[in-house]
Design an enzyme around this catalytic site. Structure first.
Site: not given
Ligand code: NAP
Length: 245
Positions: A153, A157
């Site tokens: 990851y 990133k």
């Molecule tokens: P999340 O709640 O797990 O949601 C992930 C989303 O990505 C879901 O809509 C999922 O769709 C979609 N997804 C996963 N694989 C996919 C694919 N191959 N094609 C299309 N859609 C896909 O994650 P989140 O925490 O909101 O994270 C969103 C972004 O923020 C990510 O890039 C993550 O790395 C980044 N981020 C998150 C955090 C944190 O603390 N949460 C911190 C830093 C960065 P389905 O539900 O249909 O699978």
């Protein structure tokens, strides 16, 4: 002026849903992309419409170029050309490096890096032609700092930073911009997977003493997607509660 059309990948829940809703509140047309969560994506569409925008849900695995191109065709049929692309879809497969399989490495790089490549490549001409086109990539604090058990990851990133700076240079002549948001730890399903003891340890390092909310990332994305950031490109906005100053 017609409303802006915005594609948000991974918008069925979490940060992507927050971004879609925020665009809805700004009166935008939103393409709610997701991989498989049909009901959750339909809920995002409802929320965008309640907020004042219009939306369609489009399933497409961002690792599959053919599916991404089909999503572009659906977006064009529904709303015309696209002004804003937010590469947000993401996954984690945490395991410490000495036990990490090549498959666990590949699957994370595929979603974050190949996914970002496929979507940006597919919507590049739209962004370049748009008046004030905007590319916003969601990276992470982990891409700067690294993290135990997240070599895949963190690598993905970190790659997003270099990709964004390069796209900023290449898009500049078209008047469009490319920027990044690097969230800290945000309350979504991704963070819910982290064991309670580790969550407590993370919080000790966050000066604001809480995890962030998806809406707080969405506000930063809205800024970068709007005319308010017209002289900013190739930059990263860190939204992390002051964790790393
Ligand atoms: P999340 O709640 O797990 O949601 C992930 C989303 O990505 C879901 O809509 C999922 O769709 C979609 N997804 C996963 N694989 C996919 C694919 N191959 N094609 C299309 N859609 C896909 O994650 P989140 O925490 O909101 O994270 C969103 C972004 O923020 C990510 O890039 C993550 O790395 C980044 N981020 C998150 C955090 C944190 O603390 N949460 C911190 C830093 C960065 P389905 O539900 O249909 O699978």
């Amino acid at each position: 002026m017609r409303p802006k059309t915005c594609v948000v990948t991974g918008a069925s829940k979490g940060i992507g849903r927050g971004i879609a809703e925020r665009f809805g509140a700004a009166g935008c047309e939103v393409v709610v992309n997701y991989r498989s969560s049909d009901e959750a994506a339909a809920e995002t569409v409802d929320r965008v419409e309640t907020a004042g925008g219009s939306a369609i849900a489009v399933p497409a695995d961002v690792t599959d170029l053919t599916e991404v191109e089909a999503m572009r065709d659906e977006a064009h049929d529904a709303f015309g050309s696209v002004d804003v692309l937010v590469n947000n879809a993401g996954i984690t497969q945490d395991v410490r490096f000495k036990e990490m399989s090549h498959e666990e490495w590949d699957v994370v790089l595929d979603v974050h890096l190949d996914g970002t490549f496929h979507c940006t490549r597919t919507f590049y001409d739209d962004l370049a032609a748009a008046e004030g086109g905007r590319l916003v990539n969601i990276s992470s604090i982990i891409g700067k700092e690294g993290n135990f058990g997240q070599a895949n990851y963190a690598t993905a990133k970190a790659g997003i930073f270099g990709f964004t700076r390069t796209l900023a240079l290449e898009l500049a002549r078209t008047g469009s911009t490319a920027n990044c948001v690097a969230p800290g730890f945000i309350e979504t399903d991704m963070l819910a997977d982290v064991p309670e003891k580790i969550r407590e340890g993370i919080l000790e390092d966050v000066p604001l003493d809480r995890f962030g909310e998806p809406e707080e990332i969405a506000d930063a994305v809205r800024f970068l997607a709007s005319g308010d950031s017209s002289y900013m490109t190739g930059q990263t906005l860190s939204v992390n509660g002051g964790k790393h100053l």
